[in-house]
Structures are given as structure tokens and as C-alpha cells.
Write a protein that holds these residues in place. Structure first.
Motif, PDB file in Angstrom:
ATOM      1  N   THR A 260       0.821  -1.210   0.000  1.00  0.00           N
ATOM      2  CA  THR A 260       0.000   0.000   0.000  1.00  0.00           C
ATOM      3  C   THR A 260       0.858   1.265   0.000  1.00  0.00           C
ATOM      4  O   THR A 260       0.598   2.209  -0.756  1.00  0.00           O
ATOM      5  CB  THR A 260      -0.943   0.010   1.220  1.00  0.00           C
ATOM      6  N   LEU A 264       0.840   4.273  -2.811  1.00  0.00           N
ATOM      7  CA  LEU A 264       0.558   5.672  -2.486  1.00  0.00           C
ATOM      8  C   LEU A 264       1.735   6.574  -2.860  1.00  0.00           C
ATOM      9  O   LEU A 264       1.555   7.695  -3.343  1.00  0.00           O
ATOM     10  CB  LEU A 264       0.234   5.817  -1.001  1.00  0.00           C
ATOM     11  N   ARG A 285      -7.055  -1.174  -7.319  1.00  0.00           N
ATOM     12  CA  ARG A 285      -6.954  -0.295  -6.139  1.00  0.00           C
ATOM     13  C   ARG A 285      -7.635  -0.911  -4.920  1.00  0.00           C
ATOM     14  O   ARG A 285      -7.191  -0.697  -3.789  1.00  0.00           O
ATOM     15  CB  ARG A 285      -7.541   1.087  -6.429  1.00  0.00           C
ATOM     16  N   LEU A 289      -5.019  -1.026  -2.113  1.00  0.00           N
ATOM     17  CA  LEU A 289      -5.180   0.116  -1.211  1.00  0.00           C
ATOM     18  C   LEU A 289      -6.250  -0.071  -0.151  1.00  0.00           C
ATOM     19  O   LEU A 289      -6.137   0.492   0.942  1.00  0.00           O
ATOM     20  CB  LEU A 289      -5.477   1.380  -2.026  1.00  0.00           C
ATOM     21  N   GLY A 293      -6.702   3.398   2.006  1.00  0.00           N
ATOM     22  CA  GLY A 293      -5.724   3.801   1.007  1.00  0.00           C
ATOM     23  C   GLY A 293      -6.360   4.554  -0.147  1.00  0.00           C
ATOM     24  O   GLY A 293      -5.773   5.487  -0.692  1.00  0.00           O
TER      25      GLY A 293
END
Length: 339
Positions: A260, A264, A285, A289, A293
Motif C-alpha cells: 500500500t 501511495l 486499487r 489500497l 488507502g
């Protein structure tokens, strides 16, 4: 007078604040690499700066898009991440949608507040049957739905580019996928340069250019920075940011999901390399994430999102993404702002 040595000694986020936030100039490849090499202790600071850049140069609105597959599966190319390739033992069956189904999908997409509806086909490039159906579908959608129509049907000839532009395709998606140097590790049945040539013709024809790729396919940080520089040189209107979701039966099936923090960090770095470009959350995603996230990404440089499902993987329910944007007080871009 500032020398190259002085610049190398300065903190990269201080450089970015002056160059990107202050002047709207994207970071170069070397500078982007320095951002990608930042430690986790600088991640919050990076995302904060990337969000400032996004707000200043792109505004606060988020562009929402839905996508649908006109032709699924059976593709002759060997993109190692893709379960639609007919060369792999992947659980995707070949299927076609008719025009009424495409119109209905566009209507449902428009109900979410989306301004873009993208029609995708799993092909190397369109044959006459596919191109003709796409032209008819664009006309039918425009007659019934107030939405921009985008397309992604692979490698094009000049004649095909001209026909899509004449049909009213607003934006054409053709991902570079990764950096030029890493591309042979991902695809062997066609070249990076072939993809780049299609994008050149699309741009010259007056359609908006959408080109991004997938992160987490084994590329180095240096190649990730190279990819950002490749995209910046292309000057695309939109860059979809996908994160590898390893699909069963593909050569990348056993790859690990990208961390993650790394994802980012890449979002922040790409925003600083492409300060005025639409950066869109795309496939992977949810896996990479998660909810937290995704929120950090939307407050860290992302200013567009695909709602609903992707081509071969499930996304989140549209309502969840719309609720998330409401929670973050991020307004959805109105259609009349894109015309």
C-alpha cells in the motif's frame, strides 16, 4: 546561481514545491525517482503536497467514469497481466455485447453522475465488424444518453483513427502499460513503439489521449520513474493508474500484490510528474489500497475514478465510491465542464 550539485542536495519535496506547485512544471525522471525513494516517514508529507498540486492545477472536482467490455476474451496478444489473452489458461470466456446493451450500460453509468463512458474490446486492433459496431454504438448512445463516449479497441491505423474521431469518440484509451525499457518483460507480441504511434495519431486527430498502465509488475523504481517520464512526454489528458491484480492462469498469477505504501508513493510521484493531467484510480486499487488507502489517494493526487466493475475483475459498488467522495467532500465533475 543554482548549480546541479545544489539541486541534488536540496530536499526533493522542497524542489517539488517550488517547481510543481509554484510553476506547474512536472518533475523530470531523476527527480521523480528521488520521490519514489522517499521513506515511509515522508509519505504523509508527499501526499499532502501532491493534493495541493492537484487542487491548484486541476481543481477540486473528481471525474467519474464507467467502463464496459464490447468484446471480452480471446485476445491474440500475450500481455502477461491479462486474463483476456487467448494464449493463457485464464477463466475468461469470449463474449460480445449488442448495441442495446451498450446503450443501457451507458444510461446506468450516467445515473451515477459519471461524465465518461468507455467502450473496451479485447483485441489487438479492430476489424471492420468491430469498428462498424463501435461507430453505431457511439451514435446510439449519443442519441439517448447525456454522456461523453470514450473507446479502447487496441492498435489503430490512421483510417481507423479518423473514423473514430468522425464518430464522435471523445477520448481514446491505449495504455503504454509500463516503461519502454521494461515493456518486453510484459508483452512480446507487439512493441511499446507501436502503442506510442497509435497515441500520436489519436492526439493529432483531435481526440483526447488516455494512457497509463499497471504498477507492481516487477519493474524497478528506476523503471517506474522512467514510465512517469514516458507519460509526461506523451502529454496525455488522462493517466489511469492500475495496480497489478494477479489473475489466475496468467504469467503474473503468482506475483505479490504491491504494498500500500509503495502504491501511495507512486500516486504522489506521478502527480508531481504530471501536475495538470487527470490521474484516474483504475483496476487493482481495491486489493492494493483498500478503503483507507483509496481515501488517501483521493487526497494525495488522484482526481478521477472508475466506478463499478472493471473488465475482468470486480470493483466496489458504485454507491460506495460515491459515498466515499461525499465523505471527503470532493465534488463530482459536471458534464458541461468537460465539453
Amino acid at each position: 546561481m543554482t548549480t546541479a550539485h545544489d539541486t541534488a542536495d536540496r530536499d526533493i519535496l522542497a524542489i517539488a514545491r517550488d517547481k510543481v506547485l509554484g510553476r506547474g512544471e512536472g518533475l523530470n525522471q531523476e527527480e521523480t525517482l528521488r520521490v519514489l525513494q522517499l521513506g515511509d516517514d515522508r509519505l504523509e508529507e508527499l501526499l499532502g503536497l501532491a493534493h495541493e498540486v492537484r487542487l491548484k492545477w486541476c481543481g477540486e472536482e473528481v471525474e467519474v467514469e464507467g467502463i464496459i467490455s464490447l468484446k471480452t476474451g480471446g485476445c491474440p496478444e500475450d500481455c502477461h497481466f491479462c486474463s483476456q489473452s487467448g494464449l493463457f489458461e485464464s477463466p475468461v470466456r469470449s463474449a460480445w455485447l449488442d448495441i442495446p446493451a451498450l446503450v443501457e450500460a451507458a444510461k446506468q453509468t450516467a445515473k451515477t453522475g459519471a461524465t465518461e463512458f468507455c467502450i473496451v474490446a479485447a483485441v489487438k486492433g479492430p476489424d471492420e465488424k468491430l469498428l462498424s459496431q463501435l461507430e453505431q454504438a457511439v451514435a446510439a448512445i449519443k442519441a439517448e444518453v447525456d454522456i461523453q463516449v470514450a473507446a479502447s479497441v487496441g492498435i489503430l491505423t490512421q483510417e481507423q483513427v479518423d473514423r473514430l474521431a468522425a464518430a464522435g469518440v471523445h477520448r481514446y484509451n491505449h495504455n503504454l502499460e509500463t516503461s519502454r525499457s521494461f515493456f518486453p518483460n510484459v508483452v512480446t507480441t507487439h512493441s511499446w513503439e507501436t502503442r506510442r504511434e497509435t497515441l500520436r495519431m489519436v492526439k493529432e486527430a483531435g481526440m483526447e489521449v488516455c494512457s497509463g498502465g499497471i504498477l507492481g509488475m516487477g519493474e524497478t523504481l528506476e523503471q517506474r520513474a522512467e514510465f512517469a517520464a514516458d507519460l509526461a512526454a506523451l502529454e496525455p489528458d488522462e493517466v489511469p493508474m492500475n495496480f497489478l491484480d494477479p489473475r489466475p492462469g496468467t504469467p503474473f498469477a503468482d506475483y505479490e500484490v504491491m504494498e500500500t505504501a509503495d502504491a501511495l508513493r507512486a500516486i504522489g510521484a506521478f502527480r508531481l510528474a504530471l501536475p495538470k493531467t487527470i490521474l484516474r484510480f483504475a483496476g487493482g486499487r481495491e486489493l492494493t489500497l483498500g478503503d483507507l488507502g483509496a481515501e488517501q489517494g483521493l487526497l494525495g493526487g488522484i482526481n478521477a475514478i472508475i466506478v463499478g466493475n472493471y473488465l475482468t475483475t470486480l470493483g466496489r459498488p458504485q454507491e460506495q465510491d460515491l459515498e466515499m467522495m461525499g465523505k471527503l467532500r470532493l465534488p463530482i465533475k459536471a458534464l458541461n465542464a468537460t465539453v
